[in-house]
Scaffold this motif. Structure first.
Motif, mmCIF file in Angstrom:
data_model
loop_
_atom_site.group_PDB
_atom_site.id
_atom_site.type_symbol
_atom_site.label_atom_id
_atom_site.label_comp_id
_atom_site.label_asym_id
_atom_site.label_seq_id
_atom_site.Cartn_x
_atom_site.Cartn_y
_atom_site.Cartn_z
ATOM 1 N N THR A 88 -8.604 -25.218 -20.695
ATOM 2 C CA THR A 88 -9.493 -24.262 -21.340
ATOM 3 C C THR A 88 -9.174 -24.225 -22.819
ATOM 4 N N PHE A 89 -10.178 -24.503 -23.630
ATOM 5 C CA PHE A 89 -10.055 -24.371 -25.071
ATOM 6 C C PHE A 89 -10.704 -23.042 -25.424
ATOM 7 N N TYR A 90 -9.872 -22.019 -25.616
ATOM 8 C CA TYR A 90 -10.336 -20.655 -25.866
ATOM 9 C C TYR A 90 -10.399 -20.416 -27.364
ATOM 10 N N ARG A 91 -11.562 -20.029 -27.845
ATOM 11 C CA ARG A 91 -11.765 -19.748 -29.284
ATOM 12 C C ARG A 91 -11.827 -18.237 -29.459
ATOM 13 N N PRO A 92 -10.756 -17.605 -29.963
ATOM 14 C CA PRO A 92 -10.737 -16.146 -30.086
ATOM 15 C C PRO A 92 -11.856 -15.577 -30.952
ATOM 16 N N SER A 93 -12.295 -16.324 -31.954
ATOM 17 C CA SER A 93 -13.295 -15.795 -32.884
ATOM 18 C C SER A 93 -14.729 -15.915 -32.385
ATOM 19 N N ASP A 94 -14.981 -16.774 -31.376
ATOM 20 C CA ASP A 94 -16.354 -16.968 -30.902
ATOM 21 C C ASP A 94 -16.333 -17.519 -29.485
ATOM 22 N N SER A 95 -16.661 -16.672 -28.511
ATOM 23 C CA SER A 95 -16.612 -17.109 -27.117
ATOM 24 C C SER A 95 -17.664 -18.168 -26.809
ATOM 25 N N GLY A 96 -18.676 -18.298 -27.645
ATOM 26 C CA GLY A 96 -19.691 -19.329 -27.440
ATOM 27 C C GLY A 96 -19.148 -20.732 -27.656
ATOM 28 N N LYS A 97 -17.990 -20.849 -28.288
ATOM 29 C CA LYS A 97 -17.387 -22.153 -28.551
ATOM 30 C C LYS A 97 -16.249 -22.473 -27.589
ATOM 31 N N ASP A 98 -16.058 -21.652 -26.569
ATOM 32 C CA ASP A 98 -15.044 -21.936 -25.550
ATOM 33 C C ASP A 98 -15.471 -23.151 -24.737
ATOM 34 N N ILE A 99 -14.508 -23.976 -24.346
ATOM 35 C CA ILE A 99 -14.773 -25.164 -23.545
ATOM 36 C C ILE A 99 -13.820 -25.153 -22.354
ATOM 37 N N GLN A 100 -14.345 -25.458 -21.172
ATOM 38 C CA GLN A 100 -13.503 -25.568 -19.990
ATOM 39 C C GLN A 100 -13.761 -26.930 -19.356
ATOM 40 N N LEU A 101 -12.682 -27.685 -19.118
ATOM 41 C CA LEU A 101 -12.775 -29.039 -18.583
ATOM 42 C C LEU A 101 -11.866 -29.178 -17.370
ATOM 43 N N ALA A 102 -12.218 -30.108 -16.492
ATOM 44 C CA ALA A 102 -11.354 -30.412 -15.353
ATOM 45 C C ALA A 102 -10.158 -31.221 -15.842
ATOM 46 N N LEU A 103 -9.031 -30.991 -15.235
ATOM 47 C CA LEU A 103 -7.818 -31.723 -15.573
ATOM 48 C C LEU A 103 -7.867 -33.070 -14.869
ATOM 49 N N GLN A 104 -7.895 -34.157 -15.646
ATOM 50 C CA GLN A 104 -7.981 -35.506 -15.098
ATOM 51 C C GLN A 104 -7.097 -36.461 -15.883
ATOM 52 N N PRO A 105 -5.774 -36.311 -15.786
ATOM 53 C CA PRO A 105 -4.908 -37.229 -16.536
ATOM 54 C C PRO A 105 -4.919 -38.626 -15.912
ATOM 55 N N ASP A 106 -4.738 -39.635 -16.758
ATOM 56 C CA ASP A 106 -4.639 -41.000 -16.252
ATOM 57 C C ASP A 106 -3.236 -41.201 -15.659
ATOM 58 N N PRO A 107 -2.959 -42.346 -15.022
ATOM 59 C CA PRO A 107 -1.637 -42.552 -14.392
ATOM 60 C C PRO A 107 -0.454 -42.438 -15.360
ATOM 61 N N SER A 108 -0.699 -42.655 -16.652
ATOM 62 C CA SER A 108 0.393 -42.534 -17.627
ATOM 63 C C SER A 108 0.575 -41.092 -18.112
ATOM 64 N N GLY A 109 -0.210 -40.145 -17.574
ATOM 65 C CA GLY A 109 -0.036 -38.739 -17.915
ATOM 66 C C GLY A 109 -0.763 -38.294 -19.172
ATOM 67 N N HIS A 110 -1.808 -39.021 -19.567
ATOM 68 C CA HIS A 110 -2.577 -38.679 -20.765
ATOM 69 C C HIS A 110 -4.004 -38.307 -20.382
ATOM 70 N N GLN A 111 -4.571 -37.379 -21.140
ATOM 71 C CA GLN A 111 -5.994 -37.069 -21.020
ATOM 72 C C GLN A 111 -6.553 -36.921 -22.419
ATOM 73 N N LEU A 112 -7.617 -37.676 -22.695
ATOM 74 C CA LEU A 112 -8.241 -37.669 -24.012
ATOM 75 C C LEU A 112 -9.531 -36.863 -23.951
ATOM 76 N N ILE A 113 -9.667 -35.919 -24.871
ATOM 77 C CA ILE A 113 -10.871 -35.099 -24.974
ATOM 78 C C ILE A 113 -11.593 -35.502 -26.250
ATOM 79 N N LYS A 114 -12.887 -35.744 -26.141
ATOM 80 C CA LYS A 114 -13.668 -36.144 -27.316
ATOM 81 C C LYS A 114 -13.706 -35.019 -28.340
ATOM 82 N N ARG A 115 -13.509 -35.381 -29.567
ATOM 83 C CA ARG A 115 -13.478 -34.420 -30.663
ATOM 84 C C ARG A 115 -14.840 -33.735 -30.854
#
Length: 145
Positions: A88-115
């Protein structure tokens, strides 16, 4: 102009000021942390347990910002394990910009989120996952640039 007229002018200016403040306060948007605040409060023991379990790991979940996006990296003991949870990317100043994503790390333990999913500014990144029926939870403040 006599003193009676001056008192009336002061009262009119005061009433106009109060009406302006009331109008502005009624138009101000107030965002709660979550729409179901009280329901979430009842589940807070899971967050406490998750923080304790995450504190026992060899390293915290790290968040980096390479050019490709936002990189979430899990500690070595979690790499290759079956993790279920959410980011969950929680934006305290604007709830309209909050983002919630499923946790899906690759086998090496990394997850990349598009900017492009996130706006520039301050976020509170909440990583919540379950492994072997144990809850884990970590919050990290991040400034997206």
């Amino acid at each position: 102009m006599n003193w009676g007229h001056k008192i009336i002018i002061v009262f009119v200016v005061f009433a106009a000021g109060i009406l302006t403040l009331v109008t502005k306060s009624m138009r101000t948007r107030v965002d709660m942390v979550t729409p179901d605040y009280y329901g979430e409060e009842l589940k807070y023991q899971q967050v406490i347990d998750g923080k304790q379990n995450a504190g026992k790991l060899s390293a915290p979940v790290t968040i980096a910002q390479p050019e490709e996006g936002i990189m979430i990296t899990f500690p070595p003991e979690l790499q290759g394990k079956a993790l279920t949870g959410k980011l969950t990317f929680y934006r305290p100043s604007d709830s309209g910009k909050d983002i919630q994503l499923a946790l899906q790390p690759d086998p090496s333990g990394h997850q990349l989120i598009k900017r492009q999913l996130l706006s520039k500014g301050q976020y509170q990144v909440k990583v919540q996952w379950t492994m072997n029926n144990q809850p884990f939870y970590q919050e990290t403040p991040v400034h997206i640039y």
